[in-house]
Scaffold this motif. Structure first.
Motif, PDB file in Angstrom:
ATOM      1  N   PHE A  28       0.806  -1.207   0.000  1.00 46.57           N
ATOM      2  CA  PHE A  28       0.000   0.000   0.000  1.00 46.57           C
ATOM      3  C   PHE A  28       0.850   1.273   0.000  1.00 46.57           C
ATOM      4  CE2 PHE A  28      -3.674  -2.322   0.025  1.00 46.57           C
ATOM      5  CZ  PHE A  28      -3.829  -3.155   1.133  1.00 46.57           C
ATOM      6  N   ARG A  29       2.127   1.129   0.286  1.00 43.45           N
ATOM      7  CA  ARG A  29       2.986   2.308   0.346  1.00 43.45           C
ATOM      8  C   ARG A  29       3.140   2.955  -1.021  1.00 43.45           C
ATOM      9  NH1 ARG A  29       6.753   3.489   4.221  1.00 43.45           N
ATOM     10  NH2 ARG A  29       6.583   1.356   5.019  1.00 43.45           N
ATOM     11  N   ILE A  30       3.186   2.136  -2.060  1.00 47.02           N
ATOM     12  CA  ILE A  30       3.438   2.671  -3.390  1.00 47.02           C
ATOM     13  C   ILE A  30       2.301   2.423  -4.368  1.00 47.02           C
ATOM     14  CG2 ILE A  30       5.944   2.504  -3.161  1.00 47.02           C
ATOM     15  CD1 ILE A  30       5.797  -0.061  -4.824  1.00 47.02           C
ATOM     16  N   ASN A  31       1.216   1.823  -3.904  1.00 49.13           N
ATOM     17  CA  ASN A  31       0.067   1.553  -4.772  1.00 49.13           C
ATOM     18  C   ASN A  31      -1.198   2.152  -4.178  1.00 49.13           C
ATOM     19  OD1 ASN A  31       1.143  -0.491  -6.870  1.00 49.13           O
ATOM     20  ND2 ASN A  31       1.789  -1.383  -4.919  1.00 49.13           N
ATOM     21  N   THR A  51      -4.976   6.955  -2.922  1.00 48.33           N
ATOM     22  CA  THR A  51      -3.736   6.853  -3.684  1.00 48.33           C
ATOM     23  C   THR A  51      -2.548   6.758  -2.732  1.00 48.33           C
ATOM     24  OG1 THR A  51      -3.339   9.234  -3.774  1.00 48.33           O
ATOM     25  CG2 THR A  51      -4.785   8.293  -5.468  1.00 48.33           C
ATOM     26  N   SER A  52      -1.395   6.454  -3.292  1.00 49.56           N
ATOM     27  CA  SER A  52      -0.190   6.404  -2.464  1.00 49.56           C
ATOM     28  C   SER A  52       0.136   7.779  -1.892  1.00 49.56           C
ATOM     29  CB  SER A  52       0.987   5.886  -3.290  1.00 49.56           C
ATOM     30  OG  SER A  52       1.188   6.704  -4.426  1.00 49.56           O
ATOM     31  N   ARG A  70      -4.893   4.789   5.732  1.00 54.03           N
ATOM     32  CA  ARG A  70      -3.826   3.824   5.478  1.00 54.03           C
ATOM     33  C   ARG A  70      -2.732   3.978   6.532  1.00 54.03           C
ATOM     34  NH1 ARG A  70      -2.093   5.645   0.614  1.00 54.03           N
ATOM     35  NH2 ARG A  70      -0.351   6.755   1.586  1.00 54.03           N
ATOM     36  N   ASN A  72       1.015   2.814   6.549  1.00 50.56           N
ATOM     37  CA  ASN A  72       2.070   2.151   5.780  1.00 50.56           C
ATOM     38  C   ASN A  72       2.960   1.286   6.655  1.00 50.56           C
ATOM     39  OD1 ASN A  72       1.245   3.285   3.361  1.00 50.56           O
ATOM     40  ND2 ASN A  72       2.568   5.077   3.591  1.00 50.56           N
TER      41      ASN A  72
END
Length: 114
Positions: A28-31, A51-52, A70, A72
């Motif tokens: 989830f950090r980059i997607n 979004t990221s 989120r 991360n």
């Protein structure tokens, strides 16, 4: 990657639930992440995205009631659901956005009683 959604249950109209999605890897950090739901007899629909970069969007029917967030560090995405209505009854799933077929998990059932 395994995605495990949890936190569903039975709640009365107007109640709240907090769903959590745990990933086995740091995806989830980059997607972008998404919460989806499938009501009985209906197609799966997108409910919320993040979004990221942290931008969020929601399907019109849940705007102002649901909040996606989120963490991360913990590889988790949550969905805070307030003012629940019977039409929110569904199995809720998490995935990336756009979703990847291999990442669909079992989902978590949310039932809102009238």
């Amino acid at each position: 990657v395994q995605l495990q959604a949890s936190g569903g249950g039975l709640v009365q109209t107007g109640g709240s639930l907090r769903l959590s999605c745990s990933a086995s890897r740091s995806i989830f950090r980059i997607n972008a992440a998404g919460w989806y739901r499938q009501a009985p007899g209906k197609e799966r629909e997108l409910v919320a995205t993040m979004t990221s970069g942290g931008s969020t969007d929601y399907v019109h029917s849940v705007k102002g009631r649901f909040t996606i967030s989120r963490d991360n560090a913990r590889n988790t995405v949550t969905l805070q659901m307030n003012s629940l209505q019977p039409e929110d009854t569904a199995v809720y799933y998490c995935n990336l956005y756009p979703p990847r077929a291999a990442y669909w998990g079992q989902g978590t059932l949310v039932t809102v009683s009238s």
